[in-house]
Design a protein around this motif. Structure first.
Motif: not given
Length: 95
Positions: A13-35
């Motif tokens: 489920x979505x909890x703050x730890x998942x949003x802050x520690x996983x989802x946001x960093x990976x979305x940022x890397x995706x936006x940069x075209x890295x992943x």
């Protein structure tokens, strides 16, 4: 063209730890075209999702049926990142 690392996170489920520690960093890397980043939930993922990924990220997946995810990861030779998030070993330490 370089192949991008395909990252799949499977969450309970979505909890703050998942949003802050996983989802946001990976979305940022995706936006940069890295992943390439995908998110699924334990009740909806399929084995084919794991087959299509290079790396699977889990966080707080503690239900017995979640062990199947790890079996599929191993079966298909994928990399696994398991984020503990808390030090569960210290939770019940006696003083």
């Amino acid at each position: 063209m370089q192949n991008k690392l395909r990252v799949l996170t499977i969450l309970d489920r979505l909890i703050p730890s998942n949003i802050i520690g996983i989802i946001r960093p990976f979305l940022s890397m995706q936006k940069q075209g890295d992943i390439e980043f995908r998110l699924s939930y334990t009740r909806f993922y399929k084995e084919r999702d794991i087959i299509q990924a290079d790396v699977i990220v889990l966080c707080r997946n503690i239900r017995p049926e979640d062990l199947n995810i790890i079996y599929y990861v191993k079966k298909h030779g994928k990399k696994l990142i398991y984020v503990i998030d808390d030090n569960f070993f210290d939770l019940y330490k006696e003083s």
